[in-house]
Scaffold this motif. Structure first.
Motif, PDB file in Angstrom:
ATOM      1  N   SER A 169       0.875  -1.358   0.058  1.00 15.74           N
ATOM      2  CA  SER A 169       0.054  -0.133   0.012  1.00 15.74           C
ATOM      3  C   SER A 169       0.844   1.259  -0.084  1.00 15.74           C
ATOM      4  CB  SER A 169      -0.905   0.053   1.314  1.00 15.74           C
ATOM      5  OG  SER A 169      -1.882  -1.089   1.101  1.00 15.74           O
ATOM      6  N   LEU A 170       1.891   1.501   0.869  1.00 19.42           N
ATOM      7  CA  LEU A 170       2.739   2.298   0.948  1.00 19.42           C
ATOM      8  C   LEU A 170       3.432   2.876  -0.297  1.00 19.42           C
ATOM      9  CD1 LEU A 170       4.149   4.433   2.619  1.00 19.42           C
ATOM     10  CD2 LEU A 170       6.019   2.915   2.973  1.00 19.42           C
ATOM     11  N   SER A 171       3.838   1.667  -1.170  1.00 20.41           N
ATOM     12  CA  SER A 171       4.407   1.714  -2.570  1.00 20.41           C
ATOM     13  C   SER A 171       3.451   2.408  -3.337  1.00 20.41           C
ATOM     14  CB  SER A 171       4.839   0.711  -3.125  1.00 20.41           C
ATOM     15  OG  SER A 171       3.955  -0.358  -3.207  1.00 20.41           O
ATOM     16  N   LEU A 172       2.494   1.985  -3.378  1.00 18.53           N
ATOM     17  CA  LEU A 172       1.385   2.493  -4.532  1.00 18.53           C
ATOM     18  C   LEU A 172       1.006   3.990  -4.133  1.00 18.53           C
ATOM     19  CD1 LEU A 172      -0.932  -0.396  -5.026  1.00 18.53           C
ATOM     20  CD2 LEU A 172       0.575   0.392  -6.301  1.00 18.53           C
ATOM     21  N   ILE A 173       0.588   4.215  -2.585  1.00 18.49           N
ATOM     22  CA  ILE A 173       0.449   5.538  -2.318  1.00 18.49           C
ATOM     23  C   ILE A 173       1.613   6.500  -2.726  1.00 18.49           C
ATOM     24  CG2 ILE A 173       0.241   7.027  -0.070  1.00 18.49           C
ATOM     25  CD1 ILE A 173      -1.224   4.565   1.158  1.00 18.49           C
ATOM     26  N   PHE A 174       2.781   6.138  -2.549  1.00 15.77           N
ATOM     27  CA  PHE A 174       4.068   6.974  -2.873  1.00 15.77           C
ATOM     28  C   PHE A 174       3.963   7.285  -4.436  1.00 15.77           C
ATOM     29  CE2 PHE A 174       8.556   7.521  -4.367  1.00 15.77           C
ATOM     30  CZ  PHE A 174       8.673   8.310  -3.477  1.00 15.77           C
ATOM     31  N   LEU A 175       3.659   6.199  -5.320  1.00 13.14           N
ATOM     32  CA  LEU A 175       3.835   6.870  -6.883  1.00 13.14           C
ATOM     33  C   LEU A 175       2.638   7.514  -6.970  1.00 13.14           C
ATOM     34  CD1 LEU A 175       4.686   3.098  -8.093  1.00 13.14           C
ATOM     35  CD2 LEU A 175       6.151   5.235  -8.257  1.00 13.14           C
ATOM     36  N   THR A 176       1.201   7.420  -6.394  1.00 15.68           N
ATOM     37  CA  THR A 176       0.098   7.920  -6.720  1.00 15.68           C
ATOM     38  C   THR A 176       0.170   9.497  -6.339  1.00 15.68           C
ATOM     39  OG1 THR A 176      -1.263   6.059  -6.492  1.00 15.68           O
ATOM     40  CG2 THR A 176      -2.503   8.119  -6.194  1.00 15.68           C
ATOM     41  N   LEU A 177       0.946   9.585  -5.223  1.00 14.74           N
ATOM     42  CA  LEU A 177       1.093  11.040  -4.799  1.00 14.74           C
ATOM     43  C   LEU A 177       1.795  11.872  -5.916  1.00 14.74           C
ATOM     44  CD1 LEU A 177       1.472  10.730  -0.753  1.00 14.74           C
ATOM     45  CD2 LEU A 177      -0.517  11.524  -2.269  1.00 14.74           C
ATOM     46  N   LEU A 178       3.069  10.986  -6.307  1.00 16.61           N
ATOM     47  CA  LEU A 178       4.128  11.765  -7.152  1.00 16.61           C
ATOM     48  C   LEU A 178       3.182  12.048  -8.500  1.00 16.61           C
ATOM     49  CD1 LEU A 178       7.294   9.225  -6.781  1.00 16.61           C
ATOM     50  CD2 LEU A 178       6.974  12.047  -6.154  1.00 16.61           C
ATOM     51  N   LEU A 179       2.233  11.226  -8.990  1.00 13.07           N
ATOM     52  CA  LEU A 179       1.653  11.496 -10.056  1.00 13.07           C
ATOM     53  C   LEU A 179       0.704  12.701 -10.135  1.00 13.07           C
ATOM     54  CD1 LEU A 179       0.390   7.915 -11.129  1.00 13.07           C
ATOM     55  CD2 LEU A 179       2.151   9.416 -12.570  1.00 13.07           C
ATOM     56  N   LEU A 180       0.004  12.949  -8.811  1.00 15.96           N
ATOM     57  CA  LEU A 180      -0.748  14.016  -8.551  1.00 15.96           C
ATOM     58  C   LEU A 180       0.081  14.999  -8.237  1.00 15.96           C
ATOM     59  CD1 LEU A 180      -3.424  12.220  -6.318  1.00 15.96           C
ATOM     60  CD2 LEU A 180      -3.613  13.178  -8.637  1.00 15.96           C
ATOM     61  N   ALA A 181       1.261  15.091  -7.192  1.00 15.94           N
ATOM     62  CA  ALA A 181       2.059  16.211  -7.331  1.00 15.94           C
ATOM     63  C   ALA A 181       2.670  16.808  -8.453  1.00 15.94           C
ATOM     64  CB  ALA A 181       2.975  15.813  -6.073  1.00 15.94           C
TER      65      ALA A 181
END
Length: 575
Positions: A467-479
């Motif tokens: 979950s942490l890995s997916l959240i990290f990538l998702t936040l980078l895409l949005l940021a």
């Protein structure tokens, strides 16, 4: 601390981490070895990332380091060059590798040997980004290749092993021609260093100039095979679709792009590469369209994603080629190179997220066939994923890869397409944008509810690390989407020493083209529904799974060499 003491940390620290795991492999308990494995990952990824944070200020000030390792003579030594380009390439690798490694801790492979190879590959990527001589580039590409073969085969499935061997065969063949090209340039310059080769080539004439141009063509085409541009992409689909999900994410997100940008320094120094740029732009445009059309015919989820990678890398190659064609000393060329790198970063984040989320979904429903794979959200919930992190991460990655707001892909792809106006490949990129949405609408079916609510249960995989890995990538895409203008400004400023020192941002804003984005999405939705309800559905039927053949590769390689050689040797006959 000085730049000299920090910029090589992404090379030697992963090697140190791999050595620590090897030392403890036979002398420690399982729990101790696991602790050392996490410590090695910390040393290999987090410490270099922190070191590079300290390097942001000198990079923005355009400080560069050129050094020769060891006590070799200048003509024989191993040349490394640290600048804004290598800073960006290594940073992209670290930002993708960290979540990918965390993801594979749970989903597998779990062997310590996998982490060792993973760390060695990270070191080779960093070395490739820093190298400033041809033979060292060859060695780094070979290490990248060897580690990739092992990582692909690490799933221990028969198809994965065969795909790994096919990848090895194709790559080894390409590198033979790379060595021939290296020998040709060494023969006329007496050196392997980029700057010396460039100085010699730019003063050549007659037969020596002919040899130099042909040698450069062989090197470029060999790198294009690693980049998987059509018709040199036959190895990619099997390797990426049969590898473990984390490996597919890394290969598609990072490894197929690094070799292309590693050549920038050489191509910058050599006059006459503008002719190569135009053919690269057309090759990229054709790859975008053919790749996505092949993806539309797939019902195997990971093969669809693999063909999509062939398509998306075409955007990067098109911008890269147009940058060379315009000349990196011009404002347009400098901006195109910056956009090529930005979209490479955008695609790396999105494709890593897609491979990991779709991989989790397929494991949950027990199938990779889109004819039958349904109900991934409910299946993941049954395995313990209370909050639909996988579904949300997939949605954000879908928006980014389809150039839809508010993601980094929306800004990156639209800016790239806008700046490529005036070249024929631009029309291919625009058409591909429509089909990309159609392909991912088709792929999204795996998350739809299934008619039969009975779910096949597998081992729980919803953990904090995945979950942490997916959240990290998702936040980078949005940021990246919210702060895209600042990010683009940073990249342009960092890369400015490569070309135009007065390059400024284009006045284009993707928000100005929201109507075009809406029209593209509407057409894609219509095509998707029409295609699933009419005779066009035949096109979307599962195609026979094929493997790349060596004759096809050789024909594609020969075709690319012939076309590029024609453009370089007979400029008047350019298409």
């Amino acid at each position: 601390m000085s730049i000299e003491s920090l910029f090589l940390s992404p090379v030697y620290l992963p090697m140190l981490g791999a050595a620590l795991i090897l030392v403890t492999k036979h002398f420690f308990t399982d729990r101790q070895r696991r602790a050392v494995e996490y410590l090695s990952a910390l040393i290999a990824f987090i410490i270099p990332l922190i070191a590079f944070i300290f390097l942001i200020k000198p990079v923005l000030a355009h400080h560069q380091v050129h050094m020769i390792l060891g006590t070799w003579e200048t003509t024989l030594g191993i040349h490394y060059h640290f600048d804004g380009l290598s800073f960006l390439l290594i940073t992209i690798n670290l930002l993708v590798s960290i979540p990918v490694w965390l993801y594979c801790r749970i989903t597998g492979p779990h062997q310590e040997t996998f982490t060792i190879i993973f760390l060695i590959q990270s070191a080779s990527i960093a070395a490739t980004s820093l190298t400033a001589d041809l033979f060292n580039l060859f060695v780094c590409l070979e290490v990248m290749g060897v580690t990739s073969y092992v990582l692909v085969a690490s799933s221990e499935k028969n198809k994965a092993i065969l795909s790994s061997f096919t990848y090895l065969l194709f790559s080894a063949t390409a590198m033979v021609f790379f060595l021939i090209g290296t020998f040709g340039l060494y023969r006329i310059s007496g050196s392997l260093a980029y700057d010396t080769i460039a100085q010699a080539k730019n003063l050549l004439s007659g037969s020596d100039l002919l040899v130099a141009r042909l040698s450069l063509v062989l090197i470029v085409v060999s790198v294009l095979l690693r980049t998987a541009v059509i018709p040199l992409s036959g190895w990619l689909v099997g390797a990426h679709s049969n590898a473990p999900h984390a490996v597919s994410a890394l290969l598609s997100g990072v490894l197929i792009k690094i070799p292309l940008f590693a050549l920038v320094r050489l191509l910058l120094l050599v006059t006459g590469t503008e002719l190569l740029g135009s053919i690269l732009a057309w090759a990229g445009g054709i790859s975008t369209l053919l790749g996505i059309l092949l993806a539309l015919r797939e019902h195997h989820t990971k093969r669809l994603l693999a063909y999509s990678s062939v398509s998306q890398i075409g955007y990067v190659v098109t911008a890269y080629g147009l940058a060379l064609a315009s000349g990196l000393e011009t404002e347009e060329g400098a901006l195109l190179l910056a956009l090529a790198l930005l979209y490479a970063f955008s695609h790396a984040l999105a494709k890593a997220t897609l491979f990991m989320t779709v991989g989790r979904a397929c494991d949950a429903v027990g199938s990779k066939d889109l004819h039958v794979a349904r109900g991934a959200l409910s299946a993941l919930r049954a395995q313990g994923e209370r909050f639909p992190i996988t579904g949300i991460a997939y949605l954000v990655a879908f928006l980014s890869i389809s150039a839809l707001p508010p993601t980094i892909g929306f800004w990156g792809k639209n800016s790239l397409v806008y700046l490529s106006k005036g070249h024929g490949a631009n029309y291919l990129l625009s058409i591909t944008s429509v089909f990309t949405i159609v392909a991912y609408l088709k792929l999204s079916g795996i998350f739809l509810p299934r008619k039969n609510q009975e779910t096949q249960h597998v081992e729980p995989s919803s953990t904090a690390l995945t979950s942490l890995s997916l959240i990290f990538l998702t936040l980078l895409l949005l940021a990246g989407g919210f702060w895209y203008t600042d990010l683009q400004t940073f990249v342009v400023q960092v890369l400015s020493p490569l070309g135009a020192t007065n390059a400024t941002l284009t006045s284009y804003s993707a928000l100005q083209d929201l109507l075009k984005t809406g029209l593209t999405t509407t057409i894609a939705l219509l095509l998707f529904f029409i295609g699933s309800k009419t005779r066009l559905e035949r096109y979307f039927e599962a195609r026979r799974e094929s493997t790349a053949s060596f004759p096809n590769l050789f024909f594609g390689f020969a075709l690319m060499v012939a076309v590029m050689a024609w453009w370089l040797l007979f400029p008047g006959g350019a298409l």
